[in-house]
Design a protein around this motif. Structure first.
Motif, short mmCIF file in Angstrom:
data_model
loop_
_atom_site.label_atom_id
_atom_site.label_comp_id
_atom_site.label_asym_id
_atom_site.label_seq_id
_atom_site.Cartn_x
_atom_site.Cartn_y
_atom_site.Cartn_z
N THR A 188 -0.42 -53.63 29.01
CA THR A 188 0.96 -54.50 29.30
C THR A 188 1.97 -53.43 28.74
OG1 THR A 188 0.15 -56.55 28.85
CG2 THR A 188 2.50 -56.39 28.73
N CYS A 189 1.79 -52.61 27.73
CA CYS A 189 2.72 -51.98 27.02
C CYS A 189 2.98 -50.51 28.22
CB CYS A 189 2.21 -51.32 25.81
SG CYS A 189 2.52 -52.58 24.32
N GLU B 199 14.71 -55.60 31.36
CA GLU B 199 13.84 -56.96 31.04
C GLU B 199 14.22 -57.58 29.78
OE1 GLU B 199 9.96 -55.75 31.82
OE2 GLU B 199 10.28 -55.07 34.14
N LEU C 130 9.65 -56.48 24.97
CA LEU C 130 8.03 -56.60 24.98
C LEU C 130 7.75 -56.99 23.49
CD1 LEU C 130 5.54 -56.66 26.30
CD2 LEU C 130 5.60 -54.10 25.99
N PHE D 201 10.79 -53.37 22.14
CA PHE D 201 9.51 -53.82 22.00
C PHE D 201 9.37 -53.97 20.35
CE2 PHE D 201 9.04 -49.30 21.66
CZ PHE D 201 8.12 -49.00 20.79
N PHE E 208 4.86 -51.35 31.07
CA PHE E 208 6.26 -51.69 30.65
C PHE E 208 7.10 -50.19 30.59
CE2 PHE E 208 9.39 -51.99 27.30
CZ PHE E 208 10.17 -53.09 27.62
N ILE F 251 4.37 -58.54 21.17
CA ILE F 251 3.04 -58.71 21.20
C ILE F 251 2.50 -59.33 19.83
CG2 ILE F 251 0.65 -57.36 21.03
CD1 ILE F 251 1.75 -55.74 23.45
#
Length: 143
Positions: free
Chosen positions: A131-132, A115, A118, A88, A135, A120
């Motif tokens: 969302t974090c 996945e 992530l 991320f 995740f 942002i």
């Protein structure tokens, strides 16, 4: 998973905010989790963790932070084979190329990449933090 380490670097606080929200998600899933600023992480302890969540913003020409994060990542890359790894970070410009490159490096090291990384843009707002958190929760219950 039995135990997760979140290891991150943050200059402006954006990636740190993401790391804290991800930890909230992991904690909510009931999985033990340690949170480290990258300079506080002992790479020799990497085998104490089933999963790693690595966070770093895009820097310069869409690269990982070069003074603190990149050297630690370079030290740990040979220990990622067979590990579950999530990525991320935040960014303020560009297309997210740094994340694509980072994902490829993790896969080439033999890790099981969780996945897509992530990302942002800039400071995460409430939706971004949620969302974090999601995740982190999804990663904690994977495998």
């Amino acid at each position: 998973m039995n135990k997760i380490a979140i290891i991150y670097w943050s200059g402006s606080g954006n990636t740190e905010a993401m790391a804290n929200a991800i930890k909230t998600g992991v904690d909510g899933a009931g999985v033990p989790c340690d949170l480290y600023f990258v300079s506080d992480f002992d790479v020799a302890s990497i085998n104490d963790y089933d999963g790693l969540i690595l966070g770093c913003p895009a820097m310069g020409a869409e690269v990982l932070e070069e003074c603190e994060f990149q050297p630690v990542f370079d030290e740990m890359i040979n220990s990622l084979n067979g590990k579950s790894v999530a990525l991320f970070g935040s960014y303020g410009w560009g297309s997210g190329e740094w994340m694509t490159t980072w994902e490829e490096q993790v896969k080439e090291a033999g890790a099981d990449l969780f996945e897509n990384g992530l990302i942002i843009n800039e400071t995460p707002d409430e939706d971004g933090l949620n969302t974090c958190e999601d995740f982190g929760k999804r990663f904690a219950v994977s495998k």
